[in-house]
Design a protein around this motif. Structure first.
Motif, PDB file in Angstrom:
ATOM      1  N   ALA A 274       0.842  -1.200   0.000  1.00  0.00           N
ATOM      2  CA  ALA A 274       0.000   0.000   0.000  1.00  0.00           C
ATOM      3  C   ALA A 274       0.876   1.248   0.000  1.00  0.00           C
ATOM      4  CB  ALA A 274      -0.927   0.003   1.211  1.00  0.00           C
ATOM      5  N   PHE A 275       1.996   1.174   0.724  1.00  0.00           N
ATOM      6  CA  PHE A 275       2.903   2.327   0.750  1.00  0.00           C
ATOM      7  C   PHE A 275       3.482   2.563  -0.647  1.00  0.00           C
ATOM      8  CE2 PHE A 275       7.036   4.383   1.541  1.00  0.00           C
ATOM      9  CZ  PHE A 275       6.580   5.513   2.194  1.00  0.00           C
ATOM     10  N   ALA A 277       2.075   1.740  -3.481  1.00  0.00           N
ATOM     11  CA  ALA A 277       1.002   2.270  -4.323  1.00  0.00           C
ATOM     12  C   ALA A 277       0.828   3.765  -4.064  1.00  0.00           C
ATOM     13  CB  ALA A 277      -0.292   1.525  -4.038  1.00  0.00           C
ATOM     14  N   TYR A 278       0.860   4.112  -2.787  1.00  0.00           N
ATOM     15  CA  TYR A 278       0.698   5.526  -2.404  1.00  0.00           C
ATOM     16  C   TYR A 278       1.807   6.375  -3.018  1.00  0.00           C
ATOM     17  CZ  TYR A 278       1.875   9.340   0.856  1.00  0.00           C
ATOM     18  OH  TYR A 278       2.272  10.519   1.405  1.00  0.00           O
ATOM     19  N   ILE A 281       1.384   6.637  -6.865  1.00  0.00           N
ATOM     20  CA  ILE A 281       0.304   7.526  -7.305  1.00  0.00           C
ATOM     21  C   ILE A 281       0.687   8.991  -7.116  1.00  0.00           C
ATOM     22  CG2 ILE A 281      -2.025   8.283  -6.648  1.00  0.00           C
ATOM     23  CD1 ILE A 281      -2.644   5.254  -6.277  1.00  0.00           C
ATOM     24  N   TRP A 282       1.447   9.256  -6.065  1.00  0.00           N
ATOM     25  CA  TRP A 282       1.793  10.646  -5.741  1.00  0.00           C
ATOM     26  C   TRP A 282       3.101  11.094  -6.401  1.00  0.00           C
ATOM     27  CZ3 TRP A 282      -0.478  14.397  -2.414  1.00  0.00           C
ATOM     28  CH2 TRP A 282      -1.681  14.002  -1.826  1.00  0.00           C
ATOM     29  N   VAL A 285       3.244  14.542  -7.827  1.00  0.00           N
ATOM     30  CA  VAL A 285       2.638  15.646  -7.071  1.00  0.00           C
ATOM     31  C   VAL A 285       3.529  15.976  -5.883  1.00  0.00           C
ATOM     32  CG1 VAL A 285       0.599  16.426  -5.831  1.00  0.00           C
ATOM     33  CG2 VAL A 285       0.364  14.818  -7.718  1.00  0.00           C
ATOM     34  N   LYS A 286       4.088  17.154  -5.878  1.00  0.00           N
ATOM     35  CA  LYS A 286       4.874  17.565  -4.709  1.00  0.00           C
ATOM     36  C   LYS A 286       3.892  17.884  -3.580  1.00  0.00           C
ATOM     37  CE  LYS A 286       8.452  20.948  -3.533  1.00  0.00           C
ATOM     38  NZ  LYS A 286       9.237  20.168  -2.602  1.00  0.00           N
ATOM     39  N   HIS A 287       4.203  17.373  -2.379  1.00  0.00           N
ATOM     40  CA  HIS A 287       3.275  17.629  -1.285  1.00  0.00           C
ATOM     41  C   HIS A 287       4.004  17.687   0.055  1.00  0.00           C
ATOM     42  CE1 HIS A 287       3.665  13.275  -1.604  1.00  0.00           C
ATOM     43  NE2 HIS A 287       3.283  13.162  -0.350  1.00  0.00           N
TER      44      HIS A 287
ATOM     45  N   ARG B  41      -3.617  19.360  -1.292  1.00  0.00           N
ATOM     46  CA  ARG B  41      -2.586  18.387  -1.634  1.00  0.00           C
ATOM     47  C   ARG B  41      -1.579  18.169  -0.514  1.00  0.00           C
ATOM     48  NH1 ARG B  41       0.696  21.929  -6.101  1.00  0.00           N
ATOM     49  NH2 ARG B  41       2.438  20.501  -5.768  1.00  0.00           N
ATOM     50  N   ASN B  42      -1.644  19.013   0.545  1.00  0.00           N
ATOM     51  CA  ASN B  42      -0.560  19.007   1.529  1.00  0.00           C
ATOM     52  C   ASN B  42      -0.934  18.341   2.855  1.00  0.00           C
ATOM     53  OD1 ASN B  42      -2.426  21.036   2.041  1.00  0.00           O
ATOM     54  ND2 ASN B  42      -0.941  22.292   3.147  1.00  0.00           N
ATOM     55  N   VAL B 239      -5.868  17.993  -4.917  1.00  0.00           N
ATOM     56  CA  VAL B 239      -5.837  16.771  -5.736  1.00  0.00           C
ATOM     57  C   VAL B 239      -7.168  16.064  -5.490  1.00  0.00           C
ATOM     58  CG1 VAL B 239      -3.330  16.429  -5.727  1.00  0.00           C
ATOM     59  CG2 VAL B 239      -4.715  15.497  -3.865  1.00  0.00           C
ATOM     60  N   PRO B 243      -7.550   9.032  -6.835  1.00  0.00           N
ATOM     61  CA  PRO B 243      -6.880   7.956  -6.103  1.00  0.00           C
ATOM     62  C   PRO B 243      -5.900   8.450  -5.031  1.00  0.00           C
ATOM     63  CG  PRO B 243      -5.687   8.396  -8.113  1.00  0.00           C
ATOM     64  CD  PRO B 243      -6.833   9.372  -8.085  1.00  0.00           C
ATOM     65  N   TYR B 244      -5.706   9.775  -4.931  1.00  0.00           N
ATOM     66  CA  TYR B 244      -4.598  10.253  -4.089  1.00  0.00           C
ATOM     67  C   TYR B 244      -4.765   9.895  -2.620  1.00  0.00           C
ATOM     68  CZ  TYR B 244      -2.812  12.516  -8.188  1.00  0.00           C
ATOM     69  OH  TYR B 244      -2.295  12.725  -9.432  1.00  0.00           O
ATOM     70  N   ALA B 247      -5.393   6.082  -1.720  1.00  0.00           N
ATOM     71  CA  ALA B 247      -4.135   5.321  -1.648  1.00  0.00           C
ATOM     72  C   ALA B 247      -3.439   5.576  -0.313  1.00  0.00           C
ATOM     73  CB  ALA B 247      -3.226   5.712  -2.807  1.00  0.00           C
ATOM     74  N   LYS B 248      -3.396   6.846   0.080  1.00  0.00           N
ATOM     75  CA  LYS B 248      -2.719   7.166   1.338  1.00  0.00           C
ATOM     76  C   LYS B 248      -3.470   6.553   2.518  1.00  0.00           C
ATOM     77  CE  LYS B 248      -0.481  10.995   3.669  1.00  0.00           C
ATOM     78  NZ  LYS B 248      -0.216  12.434   3.689  1.00  0.00           N
ATOM     79  N   GLY B 250      -5.241   3.905   2.377  1.00  0.00           N
ATOM     80  CA  GLY B 250      -5.017   2.461   2.318  1.00  0.00           C
ATOM     81  C   GLY B 250      -3.779   2.093   3.107  1.00  0.00           C
ATOM     82  N   PHE B 251      -2.734   2.854   2.937  1.00  0.00           N
ATOM     83  CA  PHE B 251      -1.508   2.610   3.698  1.00  0.00           C
ATOM     84  C   PHE B 251      -1.754   2.830   5.194  1.00  0.00           C
ATOM     85  CE2 PHE B 251       2.440   4.706   5.382  1.00  0.00           C
ATOM     86  CZ  PHE B 251       3.087   3.517   5.679  1.00  0.00           C
ATOM     87  N   VAL B 413       3.898  24.422  -0.152  1.00  0.00           N
ATOM     88  CA  VAL B 413       4.380  23.111  -0.616  1.00  0.00           C
ATOM     89  C   VAL B 413       5.706  23.273  -1.349  1.00  0.00           C
ATOM     90  CG1 VAL B 413       3.948  21.266  -2.278  1.00  0.00           C
ATOM     91  CG2 VAL B 413       2.123  21.999  -0.736  1.00  0.00           C
TER      92      VAL B 413
END
Lengths: 287, 429
Positions: A274-275, A277-278, A281-282, A285-287, B41-42, B239, B243-244, B247-248, B250-251, B413
Motif C-alpha cells: 500500500a505504501f 502504491a501511495y 500515485i503521488w 505531485v509535490k506535497h 494536496r498538503n 488533488v 486515487p490520491y 491510496a494514502k 489504504g496505507f 508546498v
C-alpha cells in the motif's frame, strides 16, 4: 459575551480546585504519619505484602509462547487430585482436554471417572448423579455457595477457570502463592503485633491481605505421583498446576499466537504494498 | 458544494447511466469519497485518522453484531455467555471478543488523535464549526456506547463501573437518587439495567454512524482543512480524493490493522483489567475501581474535587467532568484568532503542548489509586485543563502576534513546508 462567561466558569472551577488542593496539601502536611504516596498509614499489608510474584518460567509466556503438553497433563493431575476437592472449573468442558494432548478415548475415560455429574433419575424424577461424558463441563466442587462456605470456614473457594487472568501477575501469582506459605516473620509481629494471623487463616505474603483462608494445598514432595519421571517437588507441582490454569483460562493461546503470526506478516506485506502504491500515485505531485 | 474544478461523475455503462437517473448513489459516493472531492494536496498523516475512525466503527459494528448473536443480557448468565460460550465454544468467538474489546481501545486511540489534530490545526474554526460540533456529539455518543459495552460482560469491573457511573446522577440535589433508580430500573445495577444497557449499546453505534454522515456532509461544504490552515485558492492547491487520498488511507489502514492485530493476537488483556474475569458480585467491592483507560483523564477530573465549597464535592466533580467535554462545544467561539494552524501561532502552540502533557498526566492519575500525591497532581492538572480552554486560549487569541502565513498552499508546498507536522514545528523552534 461567551468569552466572559467562559472565563468566569473557568476561574470558578479552578478556584474550587485551588481550595480543594490547599485542603488536600494541608491534610497531608498536618498528618502525624505522612502518607502522601500510599494514602493509607503503614500497616502489615503495606510493609510485608509481596506485590511482585516470582517468575514461574512457563513456556506459554511471551509472544511466541506455546504450551508444554506434558506439563499441562501433570498440572491437570495436580488439579484433579488436590485442587478439585474444593475448587471448581465450571467453564471448562471435558472435551476441551484434547488440548492437553489426550486422545478422544482418553478424554472419554477421564470424563467417566467423574461420577458426580448432576442429573435426574429417569424413573422417579428425583435428583441423581451420573458419570460424565466429554460434552459435560467439570462438576462443581460444592452444590452451592452456602455448602462451600459451610465446609470452608466461611470462605468460598473461587472457581479456577479464569484464575490466571483474574489476578495481577497471572500464572506467576498462582505459582508464588502456592509456594509462598511461611511462618509470620518475626519483624512483622514485632512491628504490628495486632496483625498476628488469626486462627483458621494462613500467612502468605503474596496474598493481598497476607492471611488466606486456604490451607497450604501442596505440602510435601510426592503428594502427587507423576508417571512421566518428573520429580513431584512442591515447586514442580505448583509450577505445573499454574501452567494448567494458564491453559484453562486461555485454551486458544497457541491458535491465537499462530493466527497472529500470519496476520502480522500479511498486514506487514499489505502495508508495504500500500505504501508503494501511495508513493507511485503521488510521484508527480509535490506535497 | 464543491470547488468549480471538481471532477464530474459521468457514468459510462448503460446500467450505471440508468442507475444514476433513478438513484444516484454512485454519484454520491463519487462526490463524497471519490474523484469528485478535491482535497488540499498538503495533508500530512494526521489527516488519515478520520478514515481510520470510520474503519474502527465498522469493525465494532460487524464484530458486535456477531457477538450479540451469542450474548445473554441476563444478570445470571451474561458472564458465562461471554467467558463460557463465546470465549470457548463459539468458532473464533475468542477472536471476535478480543477484536471487539480491543477495537474499542483502537477506536479511542484514533479518535483522540483526530481530536488533537483538530485542536492543533484549528479545524474547529470557521467555516468548519459545524463539523467540530458534530464531532463532539460523536465523541459523547462514543463514550456512552463504550461505557455500556464494558458493563455487558458483567464482570466485577463491569458491575462496579456501572455502580459508580450511574451514581453520578445521584449527585443532582434533591431528585438525584430518584433519577438514578429510575434510570437503572432498580436500586443497584441488575437485570433491568443490563437489558437497557444492551439495548442502547446496540442502538447507539447506528446513531453514531448517522452523525458521522452529517459530520462528513458538513465537512464537504467548505472542504477539508490542511496543515497550513490557508484556504484553497485554486486548482493547483488540490488533488482528487481518489486515487490520491484513497491510496494514502489504504496505507494508513494497513498500519492501523497491524497495530490492532498485534494487540488482539498477542496482548489481548493488556488494556483490560483482571477483575473483569471475575463474575460480578454485588457484595464484594474491588480494591480499586478504575474505568477503561480512555476515561482516565475525565475520571481524574471527577476525583479532583474533594472539598464541599458551596456545592457538595461530588456535584462539583460531576459538573466538572461533564463540563470538561461540553466546553468543547464552545471552542470555536472561545478561540477568536483567525489563524487556524498552530504552526503559525507560537503561544497557542506552547499552550497546546502543555495541554497534551496535562491530559496525559491526568490520564495517569485517573488510572492510579486515589492516593494524596495523585489527587494533588490531578487537582493542578484539572485546573490547567479548564484554564486552558476557558481563559488562556481566548486570551492568547487576543494578544498573540502570529508568524507570517504563506500566501497559498502551493507556495508552502514548493517551499517544502506544506504539510509540516506538530513535531517538526516543535523541533524547528
Amino acid at each position: 459575551m461567551v468569552r466572559w462567561i467562559a472565563a468566569l466558569v473557568g476561574l470558578a472551577f479552578a478556584g474550587v480546585l485551588a481550595i480543594a488542593l490547599v485542603i488536600t496539601v494541608w491534610g497531608v502536611a498536618t498528618d502525624s504519619t505522612p502518607k502522601i504516596w500510599t494514602g493509607a498509614p503503614k500497616s502489615a499489608e503495606t510493609e510485608f505484602h509481596h506485590e511482585h510474584p516470582r517468575d514461574a518460567g512457563l513456556s506459554s509466556a511471551g509472544v511466541f509462547g506455546k504450551f508444554d503438553k506434558q506439563q499441562l497433563q501433570r498440572g491437570f493431575q495436580v488439579y484433579k487430585e488436590v485442587c478439585s476437592a474444593c475448587h471448581s472449573l465450571k467453564y471448562v468442558a471435558f472435551r476441551d482436554l484434547t488440548g492437553l494432548g489426550y486422545s478422544e478415548g482418553q478424554v472419554k475415560a477421564i470424563a467417566a471417572s467423574f461420577d458426580n455429574i448432576p442429573s435426574v433419575n429417569p424413573d422417579t424424577g428425583e435428583p441423581a448423579t451420573r458419570k460424565g461424558v466429554p460434552a459435560d463441563r467439570f462438576p462443581l466442587a460444592f452444590a452451592n455457595d452456602i455448602a462451600a462456605r459451610a465446609a470452608n470456614n466461611n470462605a468460598i473457594p473461587p472457581d479456577l477457570s479464569y484464575m490466571t487472568r483474574a489476578r495481577h501477575g497471572g500464572a506467576d501469582y498462582v505459582y508464588s502463592l502456592l509456594t509462598g506459605y511461611q511462618d509470620q516473620p518475626a519483624a512483622l509481629l514485632k512491628e504490628f503485633p495486632e496483625a498476628k494471623t488469626p486462627t483458621g487463616l494462613h500467612f502468605n505474603p503474596y496474598f493481598a491481605n497476607l492471611n488466606i483462608a486456604m490451607p497450604p494445598p501442596l505440602k510435601s514432595e510426592g503428594q502427587v505421583q507423576y508417571s512421566d519421571g518428573t520429580k513431584p517437588t512442591v515447586d514442580n507441582m505448583a509450577r505445573d498446576v499454574a501452567a494448567f490454569l494458564v491453559w484453562t483460562a486461555d485454551p486458544n493461546l497457541e491458535t491465537r499466537h499462530q493466527y497472529g503470526f500470519f496476520a502480522v506478516i500479511f498486514l506487514l506485506c499489505s502495508s508495504v504494498l500500500a505504501f508503494g502504491a501511495y508513493r507511485n500515485i503521488w510521484r508527480d505531485v509535490k506535497h | 458544494m464543491s470547488f468549480p474544478w471538481a471532477n464530474h461523475y459521468e457514468p459510462k455503462q448503460p446500467f450505471m447511466r440508468w442507475l444514476d437517473e433513478k438513484l444516484p448513489l454512485p454519484r454520491l459516493a463519487y462526490n463524497a469519497v471519490g474523484a469528485g472531492y478535491p482535497v488540499p494536496r498538503n495533508l500530512n498523516y494526521f489527516w488519515n485518522f478520520g478514515v481510520l475512525a470510520g474503519a474502527a466503527l465498522a469493525i465494532q459494528i460487524v464484530t458486535g453484531i456477531v457477538l450479540a448473536m451469542h450474548y445473554h443480557s441476563d444478570a445470571a448468565s451474561a458472564f458465562s455467555s461471554v467467558n463460557g460460550t463465546i470465549m470457548r465454544d463459539v468458532n473464533a468467538g475468542w477472536f471476535l471478543r478480543y477484536a471487539h474489546a480491543n477495537g474499542a481501545s483502537m477506536f479511542f486511540i484514533v479518535v483522540y488523535t483526530h481530536i488533537f489534530r483538530g485542536l492543533y490545526y484549528g479545524s474547529y474554526k470557521a467555516p468548519r464549526e459545524m463539523v467540530w460540533l458534530l464531532g463532539v456529539v460523536i465523541f459523547l455518543l462514543m463514550m456512552a456506547t463504550a461505557f455500556m459495552g464494558y458493563v455487558l460482560p458483567w464482570g466485577q469491573m463491569s458491575f462496579w463501573g456501572a455502580q459508580v457511573i450511574t451514581g453520578f446522577f445521584s449527585a443532582i440535589p434533591g431528585i438525584g437518587e430518584t433519577i438514578r433508580v429510575w434510570l437503572l430500573g432498580g436500586y443497584a445495577p441488575d437485570d433491568a439495567a443490563l437489558n437497557r444497557f444492551f439495548s442502547l449499546h446496540y442502538l447507539l453505534p447506528f446513531v453514531i454512524a448517522a452523525v458521522i454522515i452529517l459530520h462528513i456532509w458538513a465537512l464537504h461544504i467548505p472542504g477539508s482543512g490542511n496543515p497550513t490552515g490557508v484556504d484553497v485558492k485554486g486548482e493547483q492547491d488540490t488533488v482528487p480524493f481518489h486515487p490520491y487520498y484513497t491510496a494514502k488511507d489504504g496505507f494508513g489502514l494497513g498500519v492501523f490493522l497491524l497495530l490492532f492485530a498485534a494487540l488482539v493476537f498477542f496482548f489481548p488483556d493488556m488494556l483490560g483489567h483482571p477483575d473483569n474475569y471475575i463474575a460480578a458480585n454485588p457484595l464484594q467491592t474491588p480494591a480499586h475501581i478504575v474505568p477503561e483507560w480512555y476515561f482516565w483523564p475525565f475520571y481524574a477530573i471527577l476525583r479532583s474535587f474533594t472539598s464541599d465549597f458551596i456545592l457538595p464535592a461530588k456535584l462539583w466533580g460531576v459538573l466538572a467532568m461533564f463540563g470538561s467535554i461540553l466546553l468543547l462545544f464552545f471552542l470555536p467561539w472561545l478561540d477568536s484568532s483567525p489563524i487556524r494552524s498552530n504552526n503559525y501561532r507560537p503561544k497557542a502552540r506552547t499552550a497546546f503542548w502543555v495541554l497534551v502533557a496535562d491530559v496525559l498526566i491526568l490520564g495517569y492519575c485517573g488510572g492510579s489509586p486515589a492516593d494524596p500525591v495523585y489527587v494533588i497532581v490531578a487537582q493542578v492538572c484539572s485546573a490547567y485543563y479548564f484554564l486552558h480552554f476557558l481563559v488562556i486560549l481566548p486570551w492568547i487569541a487576543r494578544t498573540e502576534r502570529p508568524v507570517a502565513l504563506p500566501n497559498s498552499i502551493t507556495e508552502a508546498v514548493l517551499a517544502g513546508k506544506g504539510g509540516t507536522s506538530p513535531a517538526e514545528t516543535a523541533l524547528a523552534h
